[in-house]
Design a protein around this motif. Structure first.
Motif, short mmCIF file in Angstrom:
data_model
loop_
_atom_site.label_atom_id
_atom_site.label_comp_id
_atom_site.label_asym_id
_atom_site.label_seq_id
_atom_site.Cartn_x
_atom_site.Cartn_y
_atom_site.Cartn_z
N THR A 151 0.84 -1.19 0.00
CA THR A 151 0.00 0.00 0.00
C THR A 151 0.88 1.25 0.00
O THR A 151 1.81 1.38 0.79
CB THR A 151 -0.92 0.02 1.23
OG1 THR A 151 -1.81 -1.10 1.17
CG2 THR A 151 -1.74 1.31 1.29
N ASP A 152 0.57 2.18 -0.89
CA ASP A 152 1.32 3.43 -1.00
C ASP A 152 0.79 4.39 0.07
O ASP A 152 -0.28 4.98 -0.07
CB ASP A 152 1.13 4.02 -2.40
CG ASP A 152 2.02 5.24 -2.64
OD1 ASP A 152 2.28 5.99 -1.69
OD2 ASP A 152 2.46 5.42 -3.79
N ALA A 187 -11.07 7.12 2.06
CA ALA A 187 -9.66 6.77 1.82
C ALA A 187 -9.32 5.45 2.50
O ALA A 187 -8.61 4.61 1.93
CB ALA A 187 -8.75 7.88 2.34
N ALA A 188 -9.83 5.23 3.71
CA ALA A 188 -9.57 3.99 4.43
C ALA A 188 -10.19 2.80 3.70
O ALA A 188 -9.56 1.74 3.55
CB ALA A 188 -10.11 4.07 5.86
N ALA A 189 -11.43 2.98 3.22
CA ALA A 189 -12.11 1.89 2.51
C ALA A 189 -11.37 1.53 1.21
O ALA A 189 -11.19 0.35 0.87
CB ALA A 189 -13.55 2.29 2.19
N ALA A 190 -10.91 2.55 0.49
CA ALA A 190 -10.17 2.31 -0.74
C ALA A 190 -8.85 1.60 -0.45
O ALA A 190 -8.44 0.69 -1.17
CB ALA A 190 -9.93 3.62 -1.48
N ALA A 191 -8.20 2.03 0.64
CA ALA A 191 -6.94 1.39 1.00
C ALA A 191 -7.16 -0.07 1.38
O ALA A 191 -6.39 -0.95 0.98
CB ALA A 191 -6.29 2.15 2.16
N HIS A 192 -8.21 -0.35 2.15
CA HIS A 192 -8.54 -1.73 2.50
C HIS A 192 -8.79 -2.58 1.26
O HIS A 192 -8.44 -3.76 1.22
CB HIS A 192 -9.78 -1.77 3.40
CG HIS A 192 -9.52 -1.41 4.82
ND1 HIS A 192 -8.72 -2.17 5.66
CD2 HIS A 192 -9.96 -0.36 5.57
CE1 HIS A 192 -8.67 -1.60 6.86
NE2 HIS A 192 -9.41 -0.50 6.83
N THR A 197 -2.38 -0.04 -3.67
CA THR A 197 -1.19 -0.90 -3.73
C THR A 197 -0.46 -0.68 -5.03
O THR A 197 -1.05 -0.24 -6.03
CB THR A 197 -1.57 -2.39 -3.63
OG1 THR A 197 -2.41 -2.72 -4.73
CG2 THR A 197 -2.30 -2.68 -2.33
N SER A 198 0.82 -0.97 -5.02
CA SER A 198 1.65 -0.74 -6.21
C SER A 198 1.22 -1.61 -7.37
O SER A 198 1.48 -1.30 -8.52
CB SER A 198 3.12 -1.01 -5.88
OG SER A 198 3.29 -2.32 -5.37
N ALA A 199 0.52 -2.70 -7.06
CA ALA A 199 0.08 -3.61 -8.13
C ALA A 199 -1.27 -3.24 -8.69
O ALA A 199 -1.74 -3.84 -9.65
CB ALA A 199 0.01 -5.04 -7.59
#
Length: 203
Positions: A151-152, A187-192, A197-199
């Motif tokens: 995760t970035d 932002a938290a939901a998208a990160a979860h 992520t870099s991929a």
């Protein structure tokens, strides 16, 4: 003491504080295009030569003003929960942007950055410092396995404040706590979900 160091509480520090306060007042009242070093010196009750010698240009004043704001920034929260940490970040940004002085000051600085490369560099550095300060809350969430590996962290932090700055600079919609909380939760939901992520990205 190193050569050129500023003694805390000394005359040099007092002059800097007075000049930066005066520069902020002038920016709020008139904007960057009318920021005049002689006027700032008059407001700060210091000699014009002092202001011109130390800061040189209006952009130099803006750059140091941003440095001062970064130095005075509140430390980041560390709640142990990604969503709560991001909510604290969003509310800090929200309170700054709705503050009558700070909000107007940020608008003036952003305008300055659109037309002056030195002001732009100072603004970019200011936000780079802010992002670096808050990125560890995302990195810690990755270590807790709360977020996927890769995760970035910087992108997550940028995603928190972006909707708030959009309202400040583009839409003019209210910037309230509910808006801040929603930005943090999105932002938290998208990160979860692995969006940062870099991929991630198109196949």
């Amino acid at each position: 003491m190193a050569v050129g160091a500023i003694r805390p509480g000394g005359r040099t520090a007092r002059v800097r504080a007075a000049v930066l306060r005066a520069a902020g007042d002038a920016l709020v009242e008139h904007g960057f295009d009318r920021l005049d070093l002689a006027d700032v010196a008059r407001r700060a009750e210091v000699g014009k030569t002092t202001v011109y010698r130390r800061w040189g240009t209006a952009a130099g004043l803006v750059a140091d003003l941003l440095t001062d704001m970064a130095e005075q920034s509140l430390p980041r929260s560390d709640t142990g929960s990604l969503t709560e940490d991001l909510r604290a970040n969003a509310r800090l940004v929200q309170r700054t942007l709705v503050d009558p002085r700070q909000g107007a000051l940020f608008r003036a600085v952003i305008v300055a950055a659109t037309c002056d490369s030195r002001a732009a560099e100072a603004l970019h550095n200011f936000y780079a410092v802010r992002i670096a300060e808050w990125a560890p809350c995302v990195e810690q969430a990755v270590r807790r396995a709360e977020l996927p590996p890769g995760t970035d962290a910087a992108e997550v932090i940028r995603a928190v404040s972006a909707p708030l700055y959009y309202r400040l600079l583009v839409s003019g919609d209210p910037i309230d706590e509910a808006t801040a909380d929603r930005a943090a939760e999105a932002a938290a939901a998208a990160a979860h979900a692995g969006v940062y992520t870099s991929a991630s990205g198109p196949n």
